[in-house]
Design a protein around this motif. Structure first.
Motif, mmCIF file in Angstrom:
data_model
loop_
_atom_site.group_PDB
_atom_site.id
_atom_site.type_symbol
_atom_site.label_atom_id
_atom_site.label_comp_id
_atom_site.label_asym_id
_atom_site.label_seq_id
_atom_site.Cartn_x
_atom_site.Cartn_y
_atom_site.Cartn_z
ATOM 1 N N ASN A 11 -8.520 -0.771 -12.757
ATOM 2 C CA ASN A 11 -7.403 -0.088 -13.411
ATOM 3 C C ASN A 11 -6.665 -0.972 -14.400
ATOM 4 O O ASN A 11 -6.364 -0.553 -15.515
ATOM 5 C CB ASN A 11 -6.375 0.370 -12.374
ATOM 6 C CG ASN A 11 -6.865 1.567 -11.597
ATOM 7 O OD1 ASN A 11 -7.770 2.262 -12.038
ATOM 8 N ND2 ASN A 11 -6.260 1.791 -10.441
ATOM 9 N N THR A 110 2.672 -0.009 -10.915
ATOM 10 C CA THR A 110 1.616 0.622 -10.146
ATOM 11 C C THR A 110 0.741 1.409 -11.127
ATOM 12 O O THR A 110 1.253 2.189 -11.931
ATOM 13 C CB THR A 110 2.200 1.528 -9.032
ATOM 14 O OG1 THR A 110 1.161 2.298 -8.460
ATOM 15 C CG2 THR A 110 3.315 2.431 -9.536
ATOM 16 N N SER A 112 -2.417 3.953 -11.857
ATOM 17 C CA SER A 112 -3.414 4.899 -11.345
ATOM 18 C C SER A 112 -4.521 4.994 -12.378
ATOM 19 O O SER A 112 -4.299 4.783 -13.557
ATOM 20 C CB SER A 112 -2.818 6.289 -11.158
ATOM 21 O OG SER A 112 -1.549 6.195 -10.588
ATOM 22 N N LYS A 113 -5.715 5.319 -11.910
ATOM 23 C CA LYS A 113 -6.859 5.438 -12.807
ATOM 24 C C LYS A 113 -6.563 6.463 -13.906
ATOM 25 O O LYS A 113 -6.739 6.193 -15.085
ATOM 26 C CB LYS A 113 -8.099 5.866 -12.009
ATOM 27 C CG LYS A 113 -9.406 5.607 -12.746
ATOM 28 C CD LYS A 113 -10.212 4.498 -12.102
ATOM 29 C CE LYS A 113 -11.048 3.711 -13.112
ATOM 30 N NZ LYS A 113 -11.583 2.485 -12.524
ATOM 31 N N GLU A 114 -6.085 7.648 -13.479
ATOM 32 C CA GLU A 114 -5.955 8.773 -14.406
ATOM 33 C C GLU A 114 -4.709 8.657 -15.292
ATOM 34 O O GLU A 114 -4.771 8.862 -16.504
ATOM 35 C CB GLU A 114 -5.886 10.102 -13.657
ATOM 36 C CG GLU A 114 -6.658 10.167 -12.346
ATOM 37 C CD GLU A 114 -5.967 9.404 -11.220
ATOM 38 O OE1 GLU A 114 -4.742 9.524 -11.114
ATOM 39 O OE2 GLU A 114 -6.647 8.685 -10.471
ATOM 40 N N THR B 198 7.521 4.775 -9.054
ATOM 41 C CA THR B 198 7.214 5.167 -7.672
ATOM 42 C C THR B 198 7.816 6.538 -7.359
ATOM 43 O O THR B 198 7.186 7.383 -6.721
ATOM 44 C CB THR B 198 7.767 4.104 -6.697
ATOM 45 O OG1 THR B 198 7.205 2.829 -7.039
ATOM 46 C CG2 THR B 198 7.426 4.429 -5.254
ATOM 47 N N LYS B 201 5.917 9.236 -9.521
ATOM 48 C CA LYS B 201 4.559 9.537 -9.066
ATOM 49 C C LYS B 201 4.538 10.704 -8.079
ATOM 50 O O LYS B 201 3.662 11.568 -8.163
ATOM 51 C CB LYS B 201 3.994 8.281 -8.401
ATOM 52 C CG LYS B 201 2.550 8.002 -8.711
ATOM 53 C CD LYS B 201 2.176 6.612 -8.241
ATOM 54 C CE LYS B 201 0.691 6.406 -8.203
ATOM 55 N NZ LYS B 201 0.365 5.042 -7.710
ATOM 56 N N MET B 205 2.334 14.329 -7.192
ATOM 57 C CA MET B 205 1.267 13.896 -6.288
ATOM 58 C C MET B 205 1.914 13.764 -4.909
ATOM 59 O O MET B 205 3.087 13.400 -4.822
ATOM 60 C CB MET B 205 0.832 12.499 -6.772
ATOM 61 C CG MET B 205 -0.500 12.002 -6.283
ATOM 62 S SD MET B 205 -0.719 10.254 -6.781
ATOM 63 C CE MET B 205 -1.534 10.435 -8.340
ATOM 64 N N ALA B 210 -0.388 9.165 -3.124
ATOM 65 C CA ALA B 210 0.188 8.145 -4.015
ATOM 66 C C ALA B 210 0.162 6.749 -3.399
ATOM 67 O O ALA B 210 0.391 5.762 -4.090
ATOM 68 C CB ALA B 210 1.623 8.530 -4.377
ATOM 69 N N THR B 212 -0.622 3.094 -2.085
ATOM 70 C CA THR B 212 -1.510 1.984 -2.451
ATOM 71 C C THR B 212 -1.030 0.749 -1.668
ATOM 72 O O THR B 212 -0.129 0.860 -0.858
ATOM 73 C CB THR B 212 -1.419 1.656 -3.957
ATOM 74 O OG1 THR B 212 -0.056 1.287 -4.257
ATOM 75 C CG2 THR B 212 -1.821 2.828 -4.828
#
Lengths: 252, 252
Positions: A11, A110, A112-114, B198, B201, B205, B210, B212
């Motif tokens: 990522n 943080t 995320s891939k998307e 955070t 997100k 989602m 979410a 990680t």
């Protein structure tokens, strides 16, 4: 123009590649992954390589691989006296092989891939050995439009640890709230504006000043009622511990 | 036009007064406070009263006083068979005196005295006894532009409890992060974009998806290192408890 080569296909590597590609002052020379399939969709935009021996000269090499692999990848680099950085919050700067000039370029966010990443919202923590390599890494952060901070090892590790509290642990509190609302068949959605406002409040106010609620007021009746309501033992333990911590912070 | 009278002079009362004043479909008839000084600055905008016996007829009476005072204020109202609501997340609907029609109009947000409130970001949880009074309270929420939800007592209490987790407890995690960064002389500011991201997100989602970090990955080395880094026993206890909760949630 600063030339960089990116090592890794996760990522962070991918978001850095995309962000650098949009700048006018940074050019990505090569992108390495031991598994070319992972980055082959970018092959029209950058030279991709699967062999570290194929790495050409660049101003900065960015190792964005898993924490465990940083040391061995840095050892395997077939050159010396060049600027090599990793992007981890917790791996030591001295874990990089000393044959090259070592530094850390740690984006504290943080990923995320998307999701799209706005690097204006990604603080970059820069750690160098000595002052010499700092200006160029600072220029890299500036090119991304990122806020940037010079930190030492202890500070970077403190940030990484603190990030676990504000990201992973906070997210787990959201999860607990989800479990509580679900158990009564009420929508978690109702809490979303409060979640956002809580995060927004500390953008301009210290968490100490922003605190409210039964624990801060030491409202024993409400606390007792809440504890009675909680059926899950782990939820109860979290309630007790954080209530006591708030009381202590606010001298109750 | 819906006429309302507001009882109380705290944050919720004040923000509701300001918000209703901007609508075209709700008119604030009177504003009561036993201490007129608290609301005297509004006397050119609304009739202010310090005696409950001075309350004229209105469609809805909104009791926005401290939780402990709701019951006695509702008893002291000098009329019956009218619609009387309180705004608390935790006080029972039956704590209102039964001589009037009872309901709850609970805005689920954190209100500061100074900060402006955008009621579009304030979900209103409406609880009524029977269906009859619901449409008018729904109109009140619609006039504010607020998302609104019909809830029962258990659901409202679950939301109030869940709100403690996502607001007070989350804020305390921010406070712990502040203490950690401060102890190394590094700016808490660096964490602010991560705090916001955070919260953002989980707007789209689930908190489960979410998650990680080291606890979710069961990354034992990082967890061990973090625990060694933590000097404060309470911070350590929080780290252990939330790490274990995350592991349990994610089947580690």
């Amino acid at each position: 123009m600063i030339t960089v080569s990116i090592i890794g296909a996760g990522n962070v590597a991918t978001h850095l590649f995309k962000a650098f590609s949009k700048t006018k002052t940074v050019s990505v020379k090569q992108w390495y992954s031991r598994d070319l399939n992972k980055i082959s969709s970018f092959k029209n935009k950058v030279e991709i390589v699967a062999d570290l021996n194929g790495l050409a000269e660049a101003d900065i090499y960015i190792i964005a691989v898993s924490d465990d692999a940083i040391s061995s990848v840095s050892e395997a680099l077939p050159f010396k006296d060049r600027l090599v950085v990793h992007t981890s919050g917790s791996v030591g700067i001295y874990d990089l092989d000393k044959k090259n000039r070592r530094a850390v370029f740690y984006p504290l966010q943080t990923f995320s891939k998307e999701a799209k990443v706005d690097f204006k919202q990604v603080p970059i923590c820069i750690e160098t050995i000595g002052k010499k390599d700092y200006p160029q890494l600072k220029s890299l952060a500036v090119a991304l439009g990122s806020p940037h901070y010079r930190v030492n090892s202890d500070q970077r590790k403190a940030l990484h640890l603190a990030a676990v509290f504000v990201n992973n642990f906070t997210n787990q509190l959201y999860r607990v709230a989800h479990e509580i609302t679900e158990s009564e068949g009420v929508e978690f959605d109702i809490l979303k504006p409060l979640i956002l406002e809580t995060a927004q409040k500390v953008q301009t106010m210290s968490p100490y000043m922003a605190q409210t609620g039964p624990a801060k007021r030491n409202d024993k009746n409400t606390i007792k009622r809440h504890l009675k309501q909680l059926k899950n033992e782990q939820h109860k333990a979290i309630y007790n511990l954080l209530t006591n911590t708030i009381k202590k912070t606010h001298g109750r």
